[in-house]
Design an enzyme around this catalytic site. Structure first.
Site, PDB file in Angstrom:
ATOM      1  N   GLU A 255       1.937  -5.818   1.478  1.00  0.00           N
ATOM      2  CA  GLU A 255       0.997  -4.484   1.163  1.00  0.00           C
ATOM      3  C   GLU A 255       0.518  -4.611  -0.418  1.00  0.00           C
ATOM      4  O   GLU A 255       1.318  -4.772  -1.419  1.00  0.00           O
ATOM      5  CB  GLU A 255       2.480  -3.352   0.952  1.00  0.00           C
ATOM      6  CG  GLU A 255       2.568  -2.758   2.221  1.00  0.00           C
ATOM      7  CD  GLU A 255       3.629  -1.725   1.786  1.00  0.00           C
ATOM      8  OE1 GLU A 255       3.340  -0.954   0.755  1.00  0.00           O
ATOM      9  OE2 GLU A 255       4.339  -1.450   2.523  1.00  0.00           O
ATOM     10  N   CYS A 289      -0.559   2.127  -5.801  1.00  0.00           N
ATOM     11  CA  CYS A 289      -1.641   1.620  -5.058  1.00  0.00           C
ATOM     12  C   CYS A 289      -2.676   2.536  -4.247  1.00  0.00           C
ATOM     13  O   CYS A 289      -3.546   2.496  -3.868  1.00  0.00           O
ATOM     14  CB  CYS A 289      -1.125   0.512  -4.221  1.00  0.00           C
ATOM     15  SG  CYS A 289       0.016   1.105  -2.740  1.00  0.00           S
ATOM     16  N   GLU A 470       4.039  -1.176   7.925  1.00  0.00           N
ATOM     17  CA  GLU A 470       5.321  -0.903   7.837  1.00  0.00           C
ATOM     18  C   GLU A 470       5.522   0.804   7.935  1.00  0.00           C
ATOM     19  O   GLU A 470       4.531   1.568   7.876  1.00  0.00           O
ATOM     20  CB  GLU A 470       6.155  -1.290   6.597  1.00  0.00           C
ATOM     21  CG  GLU A 470       6.223  -2.839   6.619  1.00  0.00           C
ATOM     22  CD  GLU A 470       6.989  -3.546   5.321  1.00  0.00           C
ATOM     23  OE1 GLU A 470       7.777  -2.644   4.845  1.00  0.00           O
ATOM     24  OE2 GLU A 470       6.831  -4.575   5.182  1.00  0.00           O
TER      25      GLU A 470
END
Ligand SMILES: NC(=O)C1=CN([C@@H]2O[C@H](COP(=O)(O)OP(=O)(O)OC[C@H]3O[C@@H](n4cnc5c(N)ncnc54)[C@H](O)[C@@H]3O)[C@@H](O)[C@H]2O)C=CC1
Ligand SMILES: N/C(=C\C=C\C(=O)O)C(=O)O
Length: 489
Positions: A255, A289, A470
């Site tokens: 990620e 992010c 995920e």
């Protein structure tokens, strides 16, 4: 130069096989709100990682054979223990990371508790596939088994939240783990380790090795007995991890960063859009992010949007993290502050306009916080699409705003970066919202909102923003091996 605090420093220890184990060398960790050293983090290397992997291997068979309900009970107890200490955890997260106590109290810690409860509960509801092959007289079905020892590497921006986002699904599925939190923000992970035995977690199910990426992180991802790595952090580090993992064909979930666009059409509810876009750009000092980094606004509403957006950014108060009046605290480190500031310097050098924040407005903090890593929300216009400001992940409170004319044009521009994590679209036209969402190269598209998260649904990025997904079923699939069994009857 960093200033150091006189008096006793907090000294952390690794958590291996259910016990705290001291380490011979340490790394200084700073309080971003003052710039003072306040904690010493183990500088673990191959030896400590070896010990932790061995403990996790030893604990695996028994943990894997426990029922999901049994595992869920332990995870729920851990969640309760953290929740009972929410304020203590929130203050520690704020001191370690620089974020406001309010943000840690309302986002980081409650969502860490939620991660544990969510994956404890979802583990009870997974089903597998079954098919019948009538003429052949065969019944096929699948079973899912835990993979083994999972390496979990988490970053510094949402420390406990992103660590539990990995630990919870991993252990719910019956894996054991060796986790390595960021060396910049290790304290809440260590605090959680202090609760694990009380929660009833068997020794060795969760091991936490503290230290740098170069030493502890590298030893962990290179370990031959670790078949799976879940990593959140920079794209550059992900590449190194992928290289280290390749010889062992490890299963990877990566990620990574983003350069997330917000697209504002003229028919948007401007009031809500401005308020949410300020939040999406500057929350947690822009160190998420998923934060908005580029805002594209349809030309007819561009002047009005910019006027309101700059005014709202100025209202997003920055200062001492413990003050509830502040929306932002300090950035995580001096190095990171310098990196983020360098983008604003670049804006000035390249002739872009800086409307508020860095270099324009004055930031005031009390004398005792003068060494802290503060930076005001900064709004830039006039950066070209190909400039570093519009292409690179800044990961701080800096956002670029630009006008656009056509729907096709803005989709191309929004997609014109190497990243593909998240995007937001603002419009009242449902048809347009669907059309644009479908064409955006992003793992997550929010329309008329931001950061609304259902943990059941896939989370992850396209292009340089990551590999894999995920959340809910996807986490369960990542943390288990599927096997097809065929019975001839
Ligand atoms: N969630 C995200 O998207 C994040 C993005 N970043 C981006 O990365 C930039 C640099 O920040 P860093 O802290 O340096 O991120 P990083 O990617 O280096 O650190 C993330 C984690 O990886 C570990 N790590 C570093 N090198 C490793 C290696 N070779 N093997 C195994 N583990 C390793 C670190 O110790 C930390 O636990 C930021 O400015 C930001 O742009 C940083 C943190 C989170
Ligand atoms: N993965 C990150 C944020 C996730 C937030 C969420 O799940 O809501 C990140 O900043 O790295």
């Amino acid at each position: 130069m960093e200033r150091s605090t006189p008096g006793a420093l907090l000294v952390l220890e690794n958590f291996i096989g259910g016990k705290f184990v001291s380490c011979s060398s340490h790394i200084d960790s700073y309080d971003p709100s003052t710039g003072d050293v306040y904690c010493r983090v183990p500088d673990s290397g191959g030896e400590e990682v070896e010990e932790a992997v061995q403990a996790a291997r030893d604990a695996f068979p028994a943990w894997a054979s426990r029922s999901p309900a049994d595992r869920a009970q332990v995870m729920n107890r851990l969640a309760d223990l953290i929740e009972a200490r929410l304020e203590e955890f929130a203050r520690a997260e704020s001191k370690d990371q620089g974020k406001t106590v309010t943000f840690a109290r309302t986002v980081d810690i409650p969502r860490s508790v939620h991660n544990l409860r969510f994956f404890a509960s979802s583990a009870l509801h997974h089903t597998t596939d079954c098919s019948q092959m009538e003429p052949a007289g065969c019944l096929n079905y699948t079973i899912r088994c835990p993979v083994g020892v999972a390496a979990l590497i988490s970053p510094w921006n949402l420390p406990l939240y992103l660590l539990t986002w990995k630990i919870a699904p991993a252990i719910a599925a019956g894996n054991t783990v060796v986790a390595k939190p960021s060396e910049l923000t290790s304290v809440t992970a260590w605090m959680m380790c202090r609760l694990m035995n009380e929660a009833g977690l068997p020794p060795g199910v969760v091991n936490v090795v503290f230290g740098s990426g170069m030493r502890a992180g590298d030893a962990l991802v290179s370990h031959p007995d670790v078949p799976l790595v879940s990593f959140t952090g920079s794209t550059a580090t992900a590449r190194v991890i992928a290289e280290r993992s390749a010889p062992y064909c490890k299963r990877l979930s990566l990620e990574l960063g983003g350069k997330n666009p917000a697209i504002v059409f003229a028919d948007a509810d401007l009031e809500r859009c401005v308020a949410t876009t300020v939040r999406s750009s500057f929350s947690n000092q822009g160190e998420i992010c998923l934060c908005t980094s580029r805002v594209f606004v349809e030309r007819s509403v561009y002047p009005e949007f910019l006027r309101r957006f700059v005014a709202a950014a100025r209202q997003w108060k920055t200062g001492v993290p413990s003050d509830p009046a502040n929306s932002n605290g300090a950035l995580v480190s001096r190095e990171h502050l310098e990196k983020v500031r360098s983008f604003v310097k670049l804006a000035w050098e390249e002739g872009a306009q800086v409307h508020c924040g860095e270099g324009v407005d004055k930031l005031e903090v009390p004398e005792q916080n003068a060494g802290g890593y503060y930076m005001l929300p900064t709004v830039v216009t006039g950066a070209t699409d190909s400039s570093r400001l519009m292409q690179e992940e800044i990961f701080g409170p800096v956002v670029c705003v630009a006008p656009f004319d056509l729907e096709e044009e803005v989709i191309l521009r929004a997609n014109g970066v190497r990243y593909g994590l998240a995007a937001t679209v603002w419009s009242r036209d449902v048809g347009r919202v669907h059309r644009v969402a479908k064409q955006l190269q992003a793992g997550l598209v929010w329309t008329n909102c931001w950061l609304v998260r259902d943990l059941n649904l896939p989370f992850g990025g396209m292009k340089n923003s990551g590999v894999g997904r995920e959340g809910g079923k996807d986490s369960h699939h990542f943390f288990t091996e599927v096997k097809t069994v065929t019975i001839k009857h």
